[in-house]
Design a protein around this motif. Sequence first.
Motif, PDB file in Angstrom:
ATOM      1  N   GLY A  40       0.296 -38.264  10.188  1.00  0.00           N
ATOM      2  CA  GLY A  40      -0.261 -38.066  11.515  1.00  0.00           C
ATOM      3  C   GLY A  40       0.796 -37.779  12.568  1.00  0.00           C
ATOM      4  N   ALA A  41       2.064 -38.101  12.277  1.00  0.00           N
ATOM      5  CA  ALA A  41       3.158 -37.829  13.208  1.00  0.00           C
ATOM      6  C   ALA A  41       3.484 -36.335  13.196  1.00  0.00           C
ATOM      7  N   THR A  42       4.190 -35.882  14.231  1.00  0.00           N
ATOM      8  CA  THR A  42       4.603 -34.482  14.292  1.00  0.00           C
ATOM      9  C   THR A  42       6.121 -34.384  14.388  1.00  0.00           C
ATOM     10  N   PHE A  43       6.642 -33.284  13.856  1.00  0.00           N
ATOM     11  CA  PHE A  43       8.074 -32.986  13.906  1.00  0.00           C
ATOM     12  C   PHE A  43       8.246 -31.479  13.929  1.00  0.00           C
ATOM     13  N   GLU A  44       8.931 -30.981  14.957  1.00  0.00           N
ATOM     14  CA  GLU A  44       9.232 -29.557  15.079  1.00  0.00           C
ATOM     15  C   GLU A  44       7.977 -28.680  14.936  1.00  0.00           C
ATOM     16  N   GLY A  45       6.868 -29.139  15.497  1.00  0.00           N
ATOM     17  CA  GLY A  45       5.633 -28.357  15.469  1.00  0.00           C
ATOM     18  C   GLY A  45       4.783 -28.529  14.224  1.00  0.00           C
ATOM     19  N   TYR A  46       5.180 -29.393  13.307  1.00  0.00           N
ATOM     20  CA  TYR A  46       4.419 -29.644  12.080  1.00  0.00           C
ATOM     21  C   TYR A  46       3.855 -31.061  12.105  1.00  0.00           C
ATOM     22  N   THR A  47       2.597 -31.193  11.712  1.00  0.00           N
ATOM     23  CA  THR A  47       1.947 -32.499  11.611  1.00  0.00           C
ATOM     24  C   THR A  47       1.892 -32.902  10.149  1.00  0.00           C
ATOM     25  N   LEU A  48       2.279 -34.142   9.861  1.00  0.00           N
ATOM     26  CA  LEU A  48       2.210 -34.669   8.496  1.00  0.00           C
ATOM     27  C   LEU A  48       0.763 -35.035   8.225  1.00  0.00           C
ATOM     28  N   LYS A  49       0.113 -34.310   7.324  1.00  0.00           N
ATOM     29  CA  LYS A  49      -1.320 -34.467   7.087  1.00  0.00           C
ATOM     30  C   LYS A  49      -1.652 -35.401   5.934  1.00  0.00           C
ATOM     31  N   ALA A  50      -0.978 -35.247   4.810  1.00  0.00           N
ATOM     32  CA  ALA A  50      -1.334 -36.034   3.619  1.00  0.00           C
ATOM     33  C   ALA A  50      -0.143 -36.103   2.676  1.00  0.00           C
ATOM     34  N   TYR A  51      -0.142 -37.159   1.873  1.00  0.00           N
ATOM     35  CA  TYR A  51       0.879 -37.309   0.836  1.00  0.00           C
ATOM     36  C   TYR A  51       0.174 -37.573  -0.484  1.00  0.00           C
ATOM     37  N   ASP A  52       0.509 -36.795  -1.505  1.00  0.00           N
ATOM     38  CA  ASP A  52      -0.069 -36.958  -2.837  1.00  0.00           C
ATOM     39  C   ASP A  52       0.935 -37.694  -3.715  1.00  0.00           C
ATOM     40  N   VAL A  53       0.631 -38.952  -3.999  1.00  0.00           N
ATOM     41  CA  VAL A  53       1.546 -39.781  -4.788  1.00  0.00           C
ATOM     42  C   VAL A  53       1.772 -39.184  -6.169  1.00  0.00           C
ATOM     43  N   ALA A  54       0.718 -38.682  -6.791  1.00  0.00           N
ATOM     44  CA  ALA A  54       0.820 -38.164  -8.161  1.00  0.00           C
ATOM     45  C   ALA A  54       1.793 -36.986  -8.260  1.00  0.00           C
ATOM     46  N   SER A  55       1.702 -36.046  -7.324  1.00  0.00           N
ATOM     47  CA  SER A  55       2.575 -34.864  -7.392  1.00  0.00           C
ATOM     48  C   SER A  55       3.843 -35.023  -6.563  1.00  0.00           C
ATOM     49  N   GLY A  56       3.830 -35.956  -5.608  1.00  0.00           N
ATOM     50  CA  GLY A  56       4.975 -36.131  -4.718  1.00  0.00           C
ATOM     51  C   GLY A  56       5.002 -35.112  -3.601  1.00  0.00           C
ATOM     52  N   GLY A  57       3.879 -34.410  -3.383  1.00  0.00           N
ATOM     53  CA  GLY A  57       3.818 -33.372  -2.356  1.00  0.00           C
ATOM     54  C   GLY A  57       3.381 -33.910  -1.008  1.00  0.00           C
ATOM     55  N   LEU A  58       4.022 -33.436   0.041  1.00  0.00           N
ATOM     56  CA  LEU A  58       3.688 -33.799   1.415  1.00  0.00           C
ATOM     57  C   LEU A  58       3.081 -32.568   2.084  1.00  0.00           C
ATOM     58  N   ASP A  59       1.875 -32.735   2.654  1.00  0.00           N
ATOM     59  CA  ASP A  59       1.192 -31.624   3.314  1.00  0.00           C
ATOM     60  C   ASP A  59       1.558 -31.607   4.791  1.00  0.00           C
ATOM     61  N   LEU A  60       2.060 -30.450   5.243  1.00  0.00           N
ATOM     62  CA  LEU A  60       2.418 -30.237   6.643  1.00  0.00           C
ATOM     63  C   LEU A  60       1.485 -29.187   7.222  1.00  0.00           C
ATOM     64  N   GLU A  61       1.023 -29.426   8.460  1.00  0.00           N
ATOM     65  CA  GLU A  61       0.126 -28.472   9.108  1.00  0.00           C
ATOM     66  C   GLU A  61       0.760 -27.928  10.377  1.00  0.00           C
ATOM     67  N   SER A  62       0.665 -26.624  10.543  1.00  0.00           N
ATOM     68  CA  SER A  62       1.114 -25.961  11.753  1.00  0.00           C
ATOM     69  C   SER A  62       0.188 -24.790  12.021  1.00  0.00           C
ATOM     70  N   ASP A  63      -0.344 -24.721  13.232  1.00  0.00           N
ATOM     71  CA  ASP A  63      -1.262 -23.643  13.624  1.00  0.00           C
ATOM     72  C   ASP A  63      -2.445 -23.528  12.673  1.00  0.00           C
ATOM     73  N   GLY A  64      -2.963 -24.656  12.199  1.00  0.00           N
ATOM     74  CA  GLY A  64      -4.128 -24.665  11.327  1.00  0.00           C
ATOM     75  C   GLY A  64      -3.850 -24.349   9.872  1.00  0.00           C
ATOM     76  N   LYS A  65      -2.600 -24.047   9.536  1.00  0.00           N
ATOM     77  CA  LYS A  65      -2.241 -23.722   8.156  1.00  0.00           C
ATOM     78  C   LYS A  65      -1.538 -24.925   7.531  1.00  0.00           C
ATOM     79  N   VAL A  66      -2.041 -25.368   6.379  1.00  0.00           N
ATOM     80  CA  VAL A  66      -1.460 -26.508   5.671  1.00  0.00           C
ATOM     81  C   VAL A  66      -0.592 -25.990   4.529  1.00  0.00           C
ATOM     82  N   THR A  67       0.631 -26.501   4.461  1.00  0.00           N
ATOM     83  CA  THR A  67       1.580 -26.122   3.410  1.00  0.00           C
ATOM     84  C   THR A  67       2.099 -27.380   2.745  1.00  0.00           C
ATOM     85  N   ARG A  68       2.132 -27.382   1.425  1.00  0.00           N
ATOM     86  CA  ARG A  68       2.663 -28.529   0.675  1.00  0.00           C
ATOM     87  C   ARG A  68       4.151 -28.326   0.420  1.00  0.00           C
TER      88      ARG A  68
END
Length: 92
Positions: free
Chosen positions: A53-81
């Motif tokens: 839920g925090a933001t850094f440099e214009g990216y919001t931390l959306k979700a963390y997948d424990v199984a894959s170790g991926g962190l989802d970042l959102e910027s301008d409505g686009k989510v990137t793992r």
Amino acid sequence: MKLRLLLLAFLTAVALRAAGSLPVFNALMTMGKEHRFVLVSDTGKVSPWLRLGATFEGYTLKAYDVASGGLDLESDGKVTRVMIVGDAATKS
């Protein structure tokens, strides 16, 4: 055939350059069921420990997948793992 390889190399380089602006997922701390994350910008700026839920440099931390170790970042409505990296260059 060579033209196809050159075109593929060029398009790959363009894609990597565009992806270079994403923060790097540099560190993870787990406390029970809670997680904290450290990101590093493309200029070397290091974030403090961040929660979902925090933001850094214009990216919001959306979700963390424990199984894959991926962190989802959102910027301008686009989510990137992004995946954690072993070493990221930082600015002092």
